[in-house]
Design a protein around this motif. Structure first.
Motif, short mmCIF file in Angstrom:
data_model
loop_
_atom_site.label_atom_id
_atom_site.label_comp_id
_atom_site.label_asym_id
_atom_site.label_seq_id
_atom_site.Cartn_x
_atom_site.Cartn_y
_atom_site.Cartn_z
N LYS A 155 0.68 -0.97 -0.17
CA LYS A 155 -0.02 -0.17 -0.21
C LYS A 155 0.86 1.40 -0.23
N VAL A 159 1.91 1.88 -3.28
CA VAL A 159 1.42 2.13 -4.53
C VAL A 159 1.31 3.61 -4.39
N THR A 160 0.87 4.21 -2.96
CA THR A 160 0.41 5.76 -3.09
C THR A 160 2.13 6.47 -2.56
N GLN A 161 3.02 6.03 -2.83
CA GLN A 161 4.38 7.16 -3.20
C GLN A 161 4.48 6.68 -5.44
N LYS A 187 1.31 6.89 -7.04
CA LYS A 187 0.39 7.38 -7.19
C LYS A 187 1.36 9.00 -7.23
N VAL A 196 3.47 9.70 -10.26
CA VAL A 196 3.16 9.93 -11.45
C VAL A 196 2.38 10.85 -12.26
N LYS A 197 2.60 11.67 -10.81
CA LYS A 197 1.60 12.79 -11.35
C LYS A 197 2.63 13.89 -11.39
#
Length: 73
Positions: A16, A19-21, A23, A26-27
């Motif tokens: 988790k 995945v947070t990192q 996300k 990616v921005k």
């Protein structure tokens, strides 16, 4: 922000966090290296006249100049 010991986390918690990192990453706005290098080079060259590492420090303003030599007898 509290310190998290990753070794104490479960595999699910680690996934988790990853995945947070991802996300967040990616921005991020990306730029080509060639363009960034040109901009950095222009920035450095624009300030080269005032840069003491490039230009050097005048002897009269240098606080670290040698005051005198050392004589060994």
């Amino acid at each position: 922000m509290p310190v998290i010991n990753v070794e104490d986390l479960t595999d699910l918690d680690k996934a988790k966090m990853e995945v947070t990192q991802l996300k967040i990453e990616v921005k991020l706005e990306r730029a080509k290296v060639s363009k960034c290098c040109e901009e950095i080079s222009e920035y450095i060259q624009s300030g080269a006249d005032e840069d003491p590492l490039v230009k050097g420090i005048p002897e009269d303003k240098n606080p670290f100049k040698e005051k005198g030599g050392c004589v060994i007898c």
